[in-house]
Scaffold this motif. Structure first.
Motif, mmCIF file in Angstrom:
data_model
loop_
_atom_site.group_PDB
_atom_site.id
_atom_site.type_symbol
_atom_site.label_atom_id
_atom_site.label_comp_id
_atom_site.label_asym_id
_atom_site.label_seq_id
_atom_site.Cartn_x
_atom_site.Cartn_y
_atom_site.Cartn_z
ATOM 1 N N LEU A 6 0.853 -1.186 0.000
ATOM 2 C CA LEU A 6 0.000 0.000 0.000
ATOM 3 C C LEU A 6 0.892 1.240 0.000
ATOM 4 N N GLU A 7 0.644 2.140 -0.941
ATOM 5 C CA GLU A 7 1.375 3.409 -0.979
ATOM 6 C C GLU A 7 0.656 4.430 -0.105
ATOM 7 N N PHE A 8 1.431 5.152 0.679
ATOM 8 C CA PHE A 8 0.912 6.183 1.570
ATOM 9 C C PHE A 8 1.484 7.530 1.135
ATOM 10 N N TRP A 9 0.646 8.332 0.485
ATOM 11 C CA TRP A 9 1.044 9.660 0.012
ATOM 12 C C TRP A 9 0.614 10.694 1.042
ATOM 13 N N TYR A 10 1.566 11.502 1.493
ATOM 14 C CA TYR A 10 1.265 12.460 2.557
ATOM 15 C C TYR A 10 2.026 13.766 2.345
ATOM 16 N N ASP A 11 1.419 14.826 2.857
ATOM 17 C CA ASP A 11 2.017 16.165 2.845
ATOM 18 C C ASP A 11 2.182 16.586 4.302
ATOM 19 N N PHE A 12 3.348 17.126 4.644
ATOM 20 C CA PHE A 12 3.598 17.482 6.037
ATOM 21 C C PHE A 12 2.685 18.593 6.543
ATOM 22 N N ALA A 13 2.083 19.367 5.647
ATOM 23 C CA ALA A 13 1.154 20.407 6.083
ATOM 24 C C ALA A 13 -0.241 19.867 6.338
ATOM 25 N N SER A 14 -0.496 18.629 5.960
ATOM 26 C CA SER A 14 -1.829 18.053 6.000
ATOM 27 C C SER A 14 -2.195 17.573 7.397
ATOM 28 N N THR A 15 -3.292 18.113 7.921
ATOM 29 C CA THR A 15 -3.745 17.723 9.252
ATOM 30 C C THR A 15 -4.114 16.239 9.317
ATOM 31 N N TYR A 16 -4.902 15.794 8.363
ATOM 32 C CA TYR A 16 -5.360 14.402 8.407
ATOM 33 C C TYR A 16 -4.240 13.408 8.093
ATOM 34 N N SER A 17 -3.207 13.864 7.385
ATOM 35 C CA SER A 17 -2.044 13.000 7.183
ATOM 36 C C SER A 17 -1.348 12.714 8.511
ATOM 37 N N ASN A 90 5.108 25.170 5.956
ATOM 38 C CA ASN A 90 5.920 24.908 4.767
ATOM 39 C C ASN A 90 6.705 23.611 4.991
ATOM 40 N N GLY A 91 6.284 22.549 4.317
ATOM 41 C CA GLY A 91 6.908 21.244 4.513
ATOM 42 C C GLY A 91 7.911 20.866 3.444
ATOM 43 N N LEU A 92 8.372 21.848 2.658
ATOM 44 C CA LEU A 92 9.262 21.553 1.539
ATOM 45 C C LEU A 92 10.542 20.853 1.987
ATOM 46 N N ALA A 94 11.262 19.434 4.845
ATOM 47 C CA ALA A 94 10.962 18.173 5.525
ATOM 48 C C ALA A 94 10.666 17.065 4.520
ATOM 49 N N ALA A 95 9.967 17.397 3.436
ATOM 50 C CA ALA A 95 9.650 16.385 2.427
ATOM 51 C C ALA A 95 10.909 15.895 1.729
ATOM 52 N N ARG A 96 11.820 16.810 1.432
ATOM 53 C CA ARG A 96 13.081 16.398 0.818
ATOM 54 C C ARG A 96 13.859 15.468 1.737
ATOM 55 N N ILE A 97 13.888 15.806 3.014
ATOM 56 C CA ILE A 97 14.614 14.970 3.972
ATOM 57 C C ILE A 97 13.936 13.605 4.100
ATOM 58 N N ALA A 98 12.603 13.596 4.106
ATOM 59 C CA ALA A 98 11.886 12.325 4.213
ATOM 60 C C ALA A 98 12.196 11.407 3.040
ATOM 61 N N LEU A 99 12.377 11.995 1.853
ATOM 62 C CA LEU A 99 12.776 11.190 0.703
ATOM 63 C C LEU A 99 14.107 10.503 0.957
ATOM 64 N N LEU A 100 15.060 11.253 1.486
ATOM 65 C CA LEU A 100 16.371 10.674 1.784
ATOM 66 C C LEU A 100 16.247 9.596 2.854
ATOM 67 N N ASN A 124 7.440 25.067 14.318
ATOM 68 C CA ASN A 124 7.452 25.431 12.900
ATOM 69 C C ASN A 124 8.419 24.516 12.152
ATOM 70 N N ILE A 125 7.873 23.609 11.359
ATOM 71 C CA ILE A 125 8.712 22.593 10.721
ATOM 72 C C ILE A 125 9.447 23.112 9.492
ATOM 73 N N SER A 126 9.253 24.370 9.141
ATOM 74 C CA SER A 126 10.057 24.938 8.049
ATOM 75 C C SER A 126 11.428 25.384 8.556
ATOM 76 N N ASP A 127 11.608 25.398 9.862
ATOM 77 C CA ASP A 127 12.857 25.849 10.479
ATOM 78 C C ASP A 127 13.902 24.730 10.410
ATOM 79 N N PRO A 128 15.020 24.941 9.719
ATOM 80 C CA PRO A 128 16.053 23.903 9.637
ATOM 81 C C PRO A 128 16.606 23.501 11.000
ATOM 82 N N VAL A 129 16.582 24.414 11.964
ATOM 83 C CA VAL A 129 17.071 24.086 13.301
ATOM 84 C C VAL A 129 16.200 23.005 13.937
ATOM 85 N N ILE A 130 14.897 23.148 13.790
ATOM 86 C CA ILE A 130 13.984 22.149 14.342
ATOM 87 C C ILE A 130 14.157 20.807 13.651
ATOM 88 N N LEU A 131 14.299 20.838 12.336
ATOM 89 C CA LEU A 131 14.511 19.586 11.606
ATOM 90 C C LEU A 131 15.849 18.955 11.972
#
Length: 209
Positions: A6-17, A90-92, A94-100, A124-131
């Motif tokens: 099963l493929e699970f497609w998700y966006d980090f900004a998505s509440t229901y994800s 802004n999950g951009l 985070a999404a790149r890191i999740a791919l890696l 705020n997950i757009s902050d590189p420090v938090i990631l």
């Protein structure tokens, strides 16, 4: 015999994800289904419909309902929940890191940790420090991972995944695909997607007529 997938497609900004990400591994294990985690961005999909933000912002009534529904569902599932500010995040990066992480075995753990930071702690997950803190807690070299996330190769991978999402008709998150291409949308369809994935494998094996 290999497990059905099963493929699970998700966006980090998505509440229901968030709700799906925090429970999908246990649900898939119980069902005997293998997961493929697909981080992507909904922004380009929304933009193609003329929206400059989340539909929960574009349509205030829908947004009010969603926030109350999230409170109910998070409580039902025993998950902490707070409304992130700003929304959508802004999950951009985070999404790149999740791919890696998907290549190296820590993608699901990273994904859940980011969702926890965002929707349980209000960070705020757009902050590189938090990631970086999330990566360090997972024992991953944050500096080199962030550097790799900014390479053109990683950026291209995420763009192509977004193009695939659009070509397959994805319009929201979370979205699930069984091996036969059957699509299910929404956290409330997770169990149905798992059932379908199992049934599709049974049909292919000749156990279901």
């Amino acid at each position: 015999m290999p497990k059905p997938v099963l493929e699970f497609w998700y966006d980090f900004a998505s509440t229901y994800s968030y709700l799906s990400a925090m429970r999908i591994e246990a649900a898939a294990e119980e069902a005997g289904v293998a997961l493929v985690w697909r981080p992507f961005l909904l922004g380009p999909i929304f933009a193609a419909q003329g929206w400059t933000s989340s539909p929960f912002n574009v349509f205030p009534g829908k947004g009010r309902y969603m926030w109350r529904d999230m409170e109910r569902e998070a409580a039902r599932l025993g998950l902490p929940f707070c409304r992130p500010d700003p929304f959508p995040q802004n999950g951009l990066l985070a999404a790149r890191i999740a791919l890696l992480g998907g290549d190296r075995g820590w993608g699901p753990a990273f994904t859940k940790a980011v969702y926890t930071a965002e929707f349980a702690k209000g960070r705020n997950i757009s902050d590189p420090v938090i990631l970086s803190e999330v990566l360090a807690e997972l024992g991953v070299d944050a500096a080199s991972t962030l550097e790799e996330a900014e390479t053109e190769a990683t950026k291209t991978r995420l763009r192509r995944l977004g193009e695939e999402a659009q070509s397959r008709g994805i319009f929201g998150a979370p979205t699930f695909f069984a091996e036969d291409g059957e699509m299910f949308w929404g956290n409330d369809r997770l169990e149905r997607a798992l059932e379908w994935a199992m049934g599709d494998r049974a049909r292919r094996s000749g156990f279901v007529v």
